[in-house]
Write an enzyme that holds these catalytic residues in place. Structure first.
Site, short mmCIF file in Angstrom:
data_model
loop_
_atom_site.label_atom_id
_atom_site.label_comp_id
_atom_site.label_asym_id
_atom_site.label_seq_id
_atom_site.Cartn_x
_atom_site.Cartn_y
_atom_site.Cartn_z
N SER A 8 -7.56 8.81 20.07
CA SER A 8 -8.29 7.90 19.48
C SER A 8 -8.02 8.14 17.59
O SER A 8 -8.04 9.29 17.58
CB SER A 8 -9.70 8.70 19.83
OG SER A 8 -11.16 8.47 18.11
N HIS A 31 -7.97 3.97 21.14
CA HIS A 31 -8.96 4.02 21.47
C HIS A 31 -9.81 3.78 19.75
O HIS A 31 -9.21 5.08 18.76
CB HIS A 31 -9.82 5.72 21.64
CG HIS A 31 -11.09 5.99 22.01
ND1 HIS A 31 -12.08 4.67 22.47
CD2 HIS A 31 -12.36 6.19 20.86
CE1 HIS A 31 -13.30 4.62 22.81
NE2 HIS A 31 -13.47 5.68 21.64
N ASP A 33 -12.45 3.84 17.10
CA ASP A 33 -13.94 4.30 16.51
C ASP A 33 -14.26 3.07 15.49
O ASP A 33 -13.65 3.49 14.48
CB ASP A 33 -14.01 5.33 16.58
CG ASP A 33 -13.83 6.91 17.62
OD1 ASP A 33 -14.90 6.09 19.11
OD2 ASP A 33 -13.56 6.94 17.52
N MET A 35 -17.53 2.54 13.26
CA MET A 35 -18.75 3.80 12.85
C MET A 35 -19.63 3.05 11.69
O MET A 35 -19.05 2.52 10.67
CB MET A 35 -18.95 4.63 12.49
CG MET A 35 -17.95 5.74 13.66
SD MET A 35 -17.61 7.41 13.59
CE MET A 35 -17.18 8.13 15.02
N HIS A 64 -14.77 0.79 20.21
CA HIS A 64 -15.55 1.34 20.94
C HIS A 64 -16.74 1.15 19.59
O HIS A 64 -16.28 1.92 18.23
CB HIS A 64 -15.72 3.65 21.32
CG HIS A 64 -17.02 4.14 21.01
ND1 HIS A 64 -16.83 5.31 21.35
CD2 HIS A 64 -17.84 3.39 21.53
CE1 HIS A 64 -17.47 6.14 21.53
NE2 HIS A 64 -19.01 4.88 22.22
N MET A 66 -20.15 1.54 17.70
CA MET A 66 -20.91 3.21 17.46
C MET A 66 -21.52 2.27 15.65
O MET A 66 -21.60 2.74 14.91
CB MET A 66 -20.41 4.26 17.23
CG MET A 66 -20.16 4.78 18.02
SD MET A 66 -19.33 6.22 17.89
CE MET A 66 -17.02 5.51 17.97
N MET A 135 -20.73 9.40 27.55
CA MET A 135 -20.37 9.85 26.10
C MET A 135 -20.71 11.62 26.35
O MET A 135 -21.51 11.91 26.98
CB MET A 135 -21.45 9.20 24.71
CG MET A 135 -21.44 8.55 24.11
SD MET A 135 -19.86 7.89 23.08
CE MET A 135 -19.27 9.66 22.45
N GLY A 140 -20.69 10.25 17.03
CA GLY A 140 -20.19 9.93 15.53
C GLY A 140 -19.14 10.71 14.49
O GLY A 140 -18.41 10.95 13.66
N ASP A 173 -15.27 10.19 27.21
CA ASP A 173 -15.70 10.54 25.42
C ASP A 173 -15.85 11.50 24.70
O ASP A 173 -17.53 11.58 24.56
CB ASP A 173 -15.55 9.11 24.54
CG ASP A 173 -15.44 8.56 22.87
OD1 ASP A 173 -14.98 9.75 22.92
OD2 ASP A 173 -15.79 7.95 22.51
C1 DX5 Z 1 -16.99 9.83 18.93
C2 DX5 Z 1 -16.29 9.80 19.23
C3 DX5 Z 1 -14.85 10.25 20.21
C4 DX5 Z 1 -14.04 10.63 18.63
C5 DX5 Z 1 -13.56 11.83 20.20
O1 DX5 Z 1 -18.32 10.07 17.66
O2 DX5 Z 1 -16.72 8.50 19.66
O3 DX5 Z 1 -14.07 8.85 20.38
O4 DX5 Z 1 -12.82 10.80 18.48
O5 DX5 Z 1 -12.48 13.14 19.01
P1 DX5 Z 1 -12.65 14.34 20.06
O6 DX5 Z 1 -11.51 13.85 21.16
O7 DX5 Z 1 -11.84 15.28 18.78
O8 DX5 Z 1 -13.80 14.63 20.56
ZN ZN Z 2 -15.13 6.49 20.90
#
Ligand code: DX5
Ligand code: ZN
Length: 221
Positions: A8, A31, A33, A35, A64, A66, A135, A140, A173
């Site tokens: 990620s 990946h 993210d 947000m 992904h 969010m 998840m 977040g 994740d």
């Molecule tokens: C959290 C994200 C994850 C995050 C995972 O909201 O969706 O993808 O980057 O990070 P780690 O591997 O550090 O938990």
């Molecule tokens: Zn993610």
């Protein structure tokens, strides 16, 4: 089965994104993210940034989302060329219609469930999807601890996917490390997101290889 490892870029250096995407070229996908400071309290990047990551990435993008307004924004990520676009079940009342829109543009469609969201109501929709994301932290933020209470949910999803003979990737994740990936693999996950455990390591390629080994060791049992 070979574990798919998807680092990620939430844990990458945002002003050195091209360098940091290049550093994970041995992974299966990046990946991404997204947000919106609304669906989750954090804010990352949107279509413009992800368009540039797509342009420079040596490997496919696993997006992904969010974000709250998935019906408005999700198709744009498929259109920019993302290999896979995952949205949250909690963010739409029309998951099947949105999955069909994503697939029509040529992307894989993914459905994500927060830790508190029940799996059962979504099992009958799985044939409309290419990926299910369970998840293992509250979405977040990176760097949280893996929630082992989600392992039965992963196992139940695996059982349902196999029973229906579906070709749906089962992704976890949050908090995935060489310590936790084995348990997730044993429960039936085949696709693993890892942020801080890859970008926090001295060498990202070594960290990716170590995650592959740790997942495979558990599968062999
Ligand atoms: C959290 C994200 C994850 C995050 C995972 O909201 O969706 O993808 O980057 O990070 P780690 O591997 O550090 O938990
Ligand atoms: Zn993610």
């Amino acid at each position: 089965m070979t574990a798919r490892i998807q680092p990620s870029i939430l844990s990458a250096d945002f002003v050195n994104m091209q360098r940091d995407v290049g550093a994970i070229a041995t992974a299966d996908a990046v990946h991404v993210d997204v947000m919106d400071n609304h669906f989750v309290p954090n804010l990352t990047f949107g279509l413009e940034m992800v368009t540039r990551v797509q342009a420079v990435s040596p490997i496919p993008l696993d997006v992904h989302l969010m974000i709250t307004d998935v019906d408005r924004w999700a198709p744009g990520y498929a259109e920019l060329g993302a290999f896979s676009v995952t949205f949250h079940a909690e963010a739409t009342s029309e998951p099947v219609a949105l999955a069909r829109r994503l697939r029509a543009v040529g992307a894989r469609a993914g459905l994500a469930l927060k830790p508190g969201t029940e799996l059962t109501p979504y099992l009958e929709l799985l044939r409309e999807f290419d990926q299910l994301l369970i998840m293992t932290v509250e979405p977040g933020f990176g760097g949280q601890s893996f929630n082992a209470d989600m392992l039965p949910k992963v196992a139940a999803a695996r059982a349902a996917i196999d029973a229906a003979k579906l070709d749906v990737w089962l992704q976890v994740d949050g908090g995935v490390t060489t310590e936790t990936i084995g348990r997730a693999a044993e429960a039936g996950a085949d696709t693993f997101v890892a942020g801080s455990s890859v970008y926090g390591a001295a060498n990202a390629a070594d960290a990716i290889a170590a995650l592959r080994d740790a997942a495979a060791a558990r599968h062999a049992h």
